[in-house]
Enzyme design. Structure first.
Site, PDB file in Angstrom:
ATOM      1  N   ASP A   1      -6.800  -1.388  -4.942  1.00 35.41           N
ATOM      2  CA  ASP A   1      -7.935  -1.082  -4.062  1.00 35.41           C
ATOM      3  C   ASP A   1      -8.817   0.001  -4.670  1.00 35.41           C
ATOM      4  O   ASP A   1     -10.048  -0.056  -4.582  1.00 35.41           O
ATOM      5  CB  ASP A   1      -7.442  -0.613  -2.691  1.00 35.41           C
ATOM      6  CG  ASP A   1      -6.598  -1.644  -1.975  1.00 35.41           C
ATOM      7  OD1 ASP A   1      -6.813  -2.853  -2.183  1.00 35.41           O
ATOM      8  OD2 ASP A   1      -5.714  -1.237  -1.192  1.00 35.41           O
TER       9      ASP A   1
ATOM     10  N   ASP B   1       0.851  -1.191   0.000  1.00 31.04           N
ATOM     11  CA  ASP B   1       0.000   0.000   0.000  1.00 31.04           C
ATOM     12  C   ASP B   1       0.884   1.237   0.000  1.00 31.04           C
ATOM     13  O   ASP B   1       1.964   1.239   0.597  1.00 31.04           O
ATOM     14  CB  ASP B   1      -0.909   0.014   1.230  1.00 31.04           C
ATOM     15  CG  ASP B   1      -1.966  -1.080   1.182  1.00 31.04           C
ATOM     16  OD1 ASP B   1      -2.469  -1.373   0.084  1.00 31.04           O
ATOM     17  OD2 ASP B   1      -2.306  -1.626   2.247  1.00 31.04           O
TER      18      ASP B   1
END
Length: 169
Positions: free
Chosen positions: A143, A124
């Site tokens: 995402d 991330d």
């Protein structure tokens, strides 16, 4: 989507592959540029680049489990990906919004699946916050595309429901 049946649903699968590649490239860039939890301020007080690893699912769900979650979430991603490919294959040509939505979710799912299987965690790098007091969990392009695809899927459902009601009248 082109009317030619020669290529079938290939453009939607190519969109998924493009999303997968963009996700992987951005993750590689941030892994090569930042150290763990280092932050680069982009919009002061609201948006940073960072590097974080997530062994769980969304919002780090089950991240502190003993390691079984890696394969559990990978299995879920594989099943979902197969379902999405079959669903894409069965779409009619006029179902463009639904096709884009499914292709986005598929590309994002494959991006995070790659991380989970190959790296053991999801990379991330996007951090949204409010003046360093409130933080949304770090996330990535995969995402983002999964979320946008889910929103488009919901919009398509509402559109389809409205069309069905209008046709019934």
């Amino acid at each position: 989507m082109p009317e030619s049946s020669r290529f079938g649903h290939l453009p939607w699968l190519l969109l998924s592959v493009l999303i997968l590649v963009a996700d992987r490239v951005t993750k590689d860039i941030f892994e090569g540029t930042l150290s763990m939890y280092q932050r680069i301020e982009v919009i002061p007080g609201y948006f940073d680049w960072t590097l974080a690893y997530n062994t769980g699912a969304a919002f780090s769900f089950l991240a502190d489990a003993a390691g079984w979650q890696r394969w559990f979430f990978a299995a879920i991603a594989i099943v979902v990906s197969v379902v999405l490919v079959v669903w894409l294959k069965r779409l009619k040509r006029h179902e463009t919004l639904l096709a884009v939505a499914l292709a986005m979710v598929l590309g994002g799912a494959l991006g995070n699946l790659y991380d989970r299987v190959v790296l053991g965690h999801v990379v991330d790098f996007i951090l949204v916050h409010w003046q360093s007091r409130w933080f949304f969990p770090a996330f990535n392009l995969a995402d983002t595309f999964i979320t946008i695809g889910a929103i488009l899927l919901a919009l398509d459902m509402f559109k389809s429901d409205k069309s069905a009601k209008e046709a019934a009248q």
